[in-house]
Design a protein around this motif. Sequence first.
Motif, short mmCIF file in Angstrom:
data_model
loop_
_atom_site.label_atom_id
_atom_site.label_comp_id
_atom_site.label_asym_id
_atom_site.label_seq_id
_atom_site.Cartn_x
_atom_site.Cartn_y
_atom_site.Cartn_z
N SER A 53 -1.83 -8.26 0.73
CA SER A 53 -1.52 -8.73 -0.62
C SER A 53 -2.07 -7.76 -1.66
N TRP A 54 -1.46 -7.77 -2.83
CA TRP A 54 -1.98 -6.90 -3.89
C TRP A 54 -3.19 -7.54 -4.56
N GLN A 377 -3.38 7.56 -0.97
CA GLN A 377 -4.31 6.87 -0.08
C GLN A 377 -5.09 5.80 -0.82
N GLU A 378 -5.41 6.09 -2.08
CA GLU A 378 -6.10 5.09 -2.90
C GLU A 378 -5.25 3.83 -3.03
N GLY A 379 -3.95 4.03 -3.21
CA GLY A 379 -3.05 2.88 -3.29
C GLY A 379 -2.99 2.11 -1.99
N PHE A 380 -2.97 2.82 -0.86
CA PHE A 380 -2.95 2.17 0.46
C PHE A 380 -4.24 1.41 0.72
N ILE A 385 -0.46 -2.77 -3.04
CA ILE A 385 0.85 -3.14 -2.48
C ILE A 385 0.84 -4.56 -1.92
N ASP A 386 1.86 -5.34 -2.27
CA ASP A 386 2.09 -6.64 -1.65
C ASP A 386 3.19 -6.43 -0.61
N VAL A 387 2.84 -6.55 0.68
CA VAL A 387 3.63 -5.90 1.73
C VAL A 387 4.81 -6.72 2.25
N TYR A 388 4.52 -7.92 2.79
CA TYR A 388 5.54 -8.64 3.55
C TYR A 388 6.14 -9.81 2.77
N VAL A 409 2.83 -2.37 -6.41
CA VAL A 409 4.12 -2.27 -5.73
C VAL A 409 4.39 -3.56 -4.98
N LEU A 410 5.56 -4.15 -5.20
CA LEU A 410 6.02 -5.30 -4.43
C LEU A 410 7.02 -4.82 -3.39
#
Length: 634
Positions: A53-54, A377-380, A385-388, A409-410
Amino acid sequence: MRFFPLIMTGMLLTGTVLSTPIAAEGHSKPSKITRRAPMNQVLKRNDVPVEHSWKLEDLFADQKAWDKEYQEVKEALQKVAAFQGKLHNPTAIKQCFELEDSISLHMERLYVYANMKHHEDTAEPTYQALSDKAKKLSVESGEALSFISPEILSLSDDELTKLLNHPELQFYKRTLEEMIREKQHILSKAEEALLAQVGNLSQAPSTIFSMLNNADLKFPKVKNEKGEEVELTQGRYIQFLESRNREVRKEAFQAMYATYGKNKNTIGATLAANITKNIFYAKVRKYPSALEMSLYGDNIKKEVYTNLIDTIHESLPLMHRYMELRKKLLKVDELHMYDLFAPLVDEYKMDITYEQAKETVKESLKPLGQDYLNILQEGFNNRWIDVYENEGKRNGAYSWGAYGTHPYVLLNHKDNLNSMFTLTHEMGHAIHSYLSDETQAYRFAQYTIFLAEVASTLNEALLMDYMLKKSTDPKEKMYLLTYYMDQFRTTVFRQTMFAEFEKITHERAEQGDSLTPQELSKIYYDLNLQYYGKDMVVDKDIEMEWARIPHFYNSFYVYKYATGFSAATSFSKQILEEGQPAVDRYLGFLKSGGSDYSINILKRAGVDMSSPEPIKQAMDVFKDLLEQMEKLAK
């Protein structure tokens, strides 16, 4: 007030984008073993693992913090009226601009957070209400600040020139220059008030089309690959056209356009009304044409639009060769319009987990240098990121955010190739926003829509180059090449065809011609004949496709997809061939935000969209991909 667009992605068959945003606190890394829902089950939002989740707490720690900032904006809006009647004085103008920026920045934070919380689970009433509350405050803010430009522009030319050169206003010189540039198209206060009152009427064609297209149109049942009768919908249409069964494709294609054909008079009248509206505004605001009015905001010359069409016309023999190759690979006597999305590789599937997608994206973006990779990488690592997918979550994918906090990022990630490309696409947007916001002051950080798709598409180009170079399996290579070729076809050729349709229809109406449904269909059909060539049977049904393109109600917009894709392809070619000098120019582009006109920002970075050259470079890449496919097909 700064516009805070939602940068969206996901090219539909219609060519619409589902797609329309700084360091994170903490360093929570994903655990190696993570819990996911089984393939046939979608998690509820409360069950989503935190690492997928973000981290919206980076925007607001909690609801109490949001409520506090909301109240501060409400109080700030009470101070705006004090500046009315005083915007002839440099000190007052400076203070007013500072207050405007403060309100806009905090409004952006409130709006973005409320809507991203709503997108986590659109059925959750708490955040439905919060989203509505933010939207209402946004309207209230816009109304409160709306007097600023008209009041400044009511000054004489001499007074405006003095303001431009005043020491107190040097930071705002670009803002004032833009106001002055627009002045010749601003009407009297009474006329502007009248136009504002008819604003809702001007939205009628788009609103009517949307209601008809999304709510009232009913499509018949068609047979799927199992022979079952299934209701045709807009969402299922693409799936049917991607079927390996040709009869399934044909039946869905004919059913779709027969339905639009039955409504051609209503939709034709709606589109004609939208064109009439554009021409009305162009005349009232003293623009030479509706096209030039639409380009004026971004300070884009008409030649950029016409260069695109002319250069693509020169390259149509390449498109015709691709159609010839499609016909050969599909082993059909005739290639029809419903064959355009049929798979060319037998039973080839790529399973790519999210973790694998991240690693592949990182490897592919190495040409952009370590600084770029560190932000990625910082974003990862830090939950940008809200992934699934989860129950109620907004579909599609986007990048968004507010100045002063990292972008978000959605995704609705599936373990496939398309989702990996969506990941790199959205992170391209996110890093563009990150670097623009980090480098530019708030007022000048937001890049235009004309530039928006460049960074995202550049990432896709580098990922495709990496995967093609790494691939040793001919089937995989053909699968990848087909994927990329269809990106060119749908984003460059197809969007240019749409752009040409808009140009022709508006010019005909400006000349006094009547745009009947029959005339609209003829224009559209003739363009398809021209773009697809002799190896394509241009089925009569396709003449009704104009009736289902929503972007025709946001006129002269789609060309930006083609120019953005071409600019990104030019950048990727330069980066891969030149190395560091091209990377440095490109990073300079990412850091420029909206600090200058879009054309100038691109030109400084090495891509001159006022010339046909970037489009020609994109066509060179298309030709190279085509030749690779032709060799594999032998």
